[in-house]
Design a protein around this motif. Sequence first.
Motif, PDB file in Angstrom:
ATOM      1  N   ALA A   1       0.840  -1.201   0.000  1.00  0.00           N
ATOM      2  CA  ALA A   1       0.000   0.000   0.000  1.00  0.00           C
ATOM      3  C   ALA A   1       0.877   1.253   0.000  1.00  0.00           C
ATOM      4  N   LYS A   2       1.895   1.248   0.841  1.00  0.00           N
ATOM      5  CA  LYS A   2       2.783   2.419   0.937  1.00  0.00           C
ATOM      6  C   LYS A   2       3.488   2.685  -0.388  1.00  0.00           C
ATOM      7  N   LYS A   3       3.872   1.610  -1.097  1.00  0.00           N
ATOM      8  CA  LYS A   3       4.540   1.765  -2.391  1.00  0.00           C
ATOM      9  C   LYS A   3       3.657   2.557  -3.358  1.00  0.00           C
ATOM     10  N   TYR A   4       2.359   2.246  -3.372  1.00  0.00           N
ATOM     11  CA  TYR A   4       1.446   2.948  -4.281  1.00  0.00           C
ATOM     12  C   TYR A   4       1.169   4.369  -3.800  1.00  0.00           C
ATOM     13  N   ILE A   5       1.161   4.590  -2.494  1.00  0.00           N
ATOM     14  CA  ILE A   5       0.976   5.961  -1.990  1.00  0.00           C
ATOM     15  C   ILE A   5       2.118   6.846  -2.466  1.00  0.00           C
ATOM     16  N   ILE A   6       3.346   6.360  -2.317  1.00  0.00           N
ATOM     17  CA  ILE A   6       4.523   7.144  -2.718  1.00  0.00           C
ATOM     18  C   ILE A   6       4.491   7.427  -4.219  1.00  0.00           C
ATOM     19  N   LYS A   7       4.138   6.415  -4.999  1.00  0.00           N
ATOM     20  CA  LYS A   7       4.056   6.610  -6.453  1.00  0.00           C
ATOM     21  C   LYS A   7       2.952   7.611  -6.797  1.00  0.00           C
ATOM     22  N   GLY A   8       1.809   7.499  -6.119  1.00  0.00           N
ATOM     23  CA  GLY A   8       0.700   8.417  -6.363  1.00  0.00           C
ATOM     24  C   GLY A   8       1.033   9.849  -5.984  1.00  0.00           C
ATOM     25  N   LEU A   9       1.728  10.029  -4.856  1.00  0.00           N
ATOM     26  CA  LEU A   9       2.123  11.377  -4.438  1.00  0.00           C
ATOM     27  C   LEU A   9       3.047  12.020  -5.464  1.00  0.00           C
ATOM     28  N   GLY A  10       3.975  11.221  -6.002  1.00  0.00           N
ATOM     29  CA  GLY A  10       4.870  11.738  -7.034  1.00  0.00           C
ATOM     30  C   GLY A  10       4.096  12.196  -8.262  1.00  0.00           C
ATOM     31  N   ALA A  11       3.111  11.391  -8.670  1.00  0.00           N
ATOM     32  CA  ALA A  11       2.298  11.742  -9.845  1.00  0.00           C
ATOM     33  C   ALA A  11       1.423  12.972  -9.570  1.00  0.00           C
ATOM     34  N   SER A  12       0.864  13.059  -8.357  1.00  0.00           N
ATOM     35  CA  SER A  12      -0.055  14.160  -8.024  1.00  0.00           C
ATOM     36  C   SER A  12       0.628  15.515  -8.129  1.00  0.00           C
ATOM     37  N   ARG A  13       1.919  15.556  -7.829  1.00  0.00           N
ATOM     38  CA  ARG A  13       2.648  16.833  -7.860  1.00  0.00           C
ATOM     39  C   ARG A  13       3.011  17.268  -9.275  1.00  0.00           C
ATOM     40  N   GLU A  14       2.780  16.384 -10.242  1.00  0.00           N
ATOM     41  CA  GLU A  14       3.041  16.719 -11.643  1.00  0.00           C
ATOM     42  C   GLU A  14       1.757  17.040 -12.409  1.00  0.00           C
ATOM     43  N   ILE A  15       0.620  17.044 -11.717  1.00  0.00           N
ATOM     44  CA  ILE A  15      -0.657  17.371 -12.368  1.00  0.00           C
ATOM     45  C   ILE A  15      -0.689  18.876 -12.639  1.00  0.00           C
ATOM     46  N   SER A  16      -0.983  19.254 -13.853  1.00  0.00           N
ATOM     47  CA  SER A  16      -0.932  20.667 -14.232  1.00  0.00           C
ATOM     48  C   SER A  16      -2.080  21.482 -13.630  1.00  0.00           C
ATOM     49  N   ASN A  17      -3.248  20.863 -13.481  1.00  0.00           N
ATOM     50  CA  ASN A  17      -4.399  21.573 -12.919  1.00  0.00           C
ATOM     51  C   ASN A  17      -4.217  21.734 -11.404  1.00  0.00           C
ATOM     52  N   PHE A  18      -4.174  22.983 -10.938  1.00  0.00           N
ATOM     53  CA  PHE A  18      -3.882  23.282  -9.528  1.00  0.00           C
ATOM     54  C   PHE A  18      -4.895  22.644  -8.590  1.00  0.00           C
ATOM     55  N   GLN A  19      -6.179  22.759  -8.934  1.00  0.00           N
ATOM     56  CA  GLN A  19      -7.245  22.204  -8.091  1.00  0.00           C
ATOM     57  C   GLN A  19      -7.099  20.682  -7.969  1.00  0.00           C
ATOM     58  N   ASN A  20      -6.992  20.032  -9.117  1.00  0.00           N
ATOM     59  CA  ASN A  20      -6.918  18.569  -9.131  1.00  0.00           C
ATOM     60  C   ASN A  20      -5.652  18.058  -8.448  1.00  0.00           C
ATOM     61  N   SER A  21      -4.551  18.769  -8.648  1.00  0.00           N
ATOM     62  CA  SER A  21      -3.291  18.374  -8.024  1.00  0.00           C
ATOM     63  C   SER A  21      -3.404  18.358  -6.509  1.00  0.00           C
ATOM     64  N   ASN A  22      -3.961  19.425  -5.940  1.00  0.00           N
ATOM     65  CA  ASN A  22      -4.078  19.504  -4.477  1.00  0.00           C
ATOM     66  C   ASN A  22      -5.130  18.549  -3.925  1.00  0.00           C
ATOM     67  N   GLU A  23      -6.207  18.342  -4.691  1.00  0.00           N
ATOM     68  CA  GLU A  23      -7.237  17.411  -4.235  1.00  0.00           C
ATOM     69  C   GLU A  23      -6.681  15.991  -4.118  1.00  0.00           C
ATOM     70  N   VAL A  24      -6.006  15.533  -5.189  1.00  0.00           N
ATOM     71  CA  VAL A  24      -5.494  14.160  -5.201  1.00  0.00           C
ATOM     72  C   VAL A  24      -4.343  14.005  -4.208  1.00  0.00           C
ATOM     73  N   GLU A  25      -3.472  15.020  -4.126  1.00  0.00           N
ATOM     74  CA  GLU A  25      -2.369  14.947  -3.163  1.00  0.00           C
ATOM     75  C   GLU A  25      -2.907  14.894  -1.734  1.00  0.00           C
ATOM     76  N   GLY A  26      -3.978  15.667  -1.467  1.00  0.00           N
ATOM     77  CA  GLY A  26      -4.592  15.644  -0.138  1.00  0.00           C
ATOM     78  C   GLY A  26      -5.147  14.278   0.213  1.00  0.00           C
ATOM     79  N   LEU A  27      -5.797  13.625  -0.752  1.00  0.00           N
ATOM     80  CA  LEU A  27      -6.345  12.289  -0.516  1.00  0.00           C
ATOM     81  C   LEU A  27      -5.241  11.265  -0.281  1.00  0.00           C
TER      82      LEU A  27
END
Length: 357
Positions: free
Chosen positions: A122-148
């Motif tokens: 689970a932690k492996k996917y969280i770390i991968k997801g956090l890395g991807a979330s910070r590369e999302i161009s849309n500011f709203q979507n980036s912060n929403e997904v990173e927050g989750l």
Amino acid sequence: MSNNLLKLLLLLVTAISISAQKKNNFDQACERTSSITAYKDLPKAIKTADSLYRVAHQPLEKVKSLMLSSELYHHGGDLKKAICYSENAHSLIEQAHDKEWMARVCKLLARQYRQVGLYERAKKYIIKGLGASREISNFQNSNEVEGLLNQEMAFYEMEVGNYVNAIQYIEFSLKNFGKIDSQNEDRTEAASYQLLGDVYFKLNDYAVSENYYRKAEDLLKAGSCTLGLVYNGLGGIRVKQKNWKDAELYLKKAENIADTSRSLKLKKAVYSNINDYYEGIGDNFKASLYAVKYVRAYDSIEVRNQGFSGKSKEVAKINKGNGQMNVAKNAAIIILFVSLVGLIIFFRRRQKDSLQS
């Protein structure tokens, strides 16, 4: 402007409009199946999700339909199939190179692996997801997904007993949610406050715990599962304080939500606290009733997880010995991944057949 150029522009606008409408229709079908059909007729919802996958033309549409199937199987308690669909969505999104949906798929997989006790995966996917979330161009979507994903990391830290780290990640999630303006903001923010209430309850700081539960309560609508956890937390605090009158009040509210919810986690937590309440006031008969309810909820979770990992009843009995427990756990993990690999190969072949047809 020449007539030919004008016609070309009109055709382009029309094509874009039709494409957007098709996408909207596909997304609406996914949302309708997830939020409405699933509660009325789960088998029908699963068939609909499968149909959406077959008619999907774009890789991202296929990812969305696979995630929908995963959520539906999860809803029905079939975690093996749920994770299989999520893993296939992950495989497809890697080819599509979409950072937002990569983060969302990783969030889904992290939650599912955490719920079956495979915390490091689970932690492996969280770390991968956090890395991807910070590369999302849309500011709203980036912060929403990173927050989750920060919320999910907090769950992971709580599961392994690192409460200080959990607090840090919840605070990160609240910073993310504070930067956005969306319809889900109150609900996601409330989940972070409820989680903080849980952490401080574990740390025996009941005043701070109640403060965060109250913040969550102010943001939630009646009947939500998170509100049930909030009332359960408030009731748990009153049980610890031996304030039996208020404990009964909050635990009844939590029970009303738990009894109408499909969440086994909520049922288990509520029945445990109500059992403690009746033990505290010396009502042994009612304490026994809720002990039975708690055990049923606990067993349902265990059966669901055993069905996922491939454990048999015999293996579960053998697990009582510490040395044998490690052997059984390793065997279960091997069986799990063999099963997943088989299912993933099956679905990938099916994807290739679909593309060729």
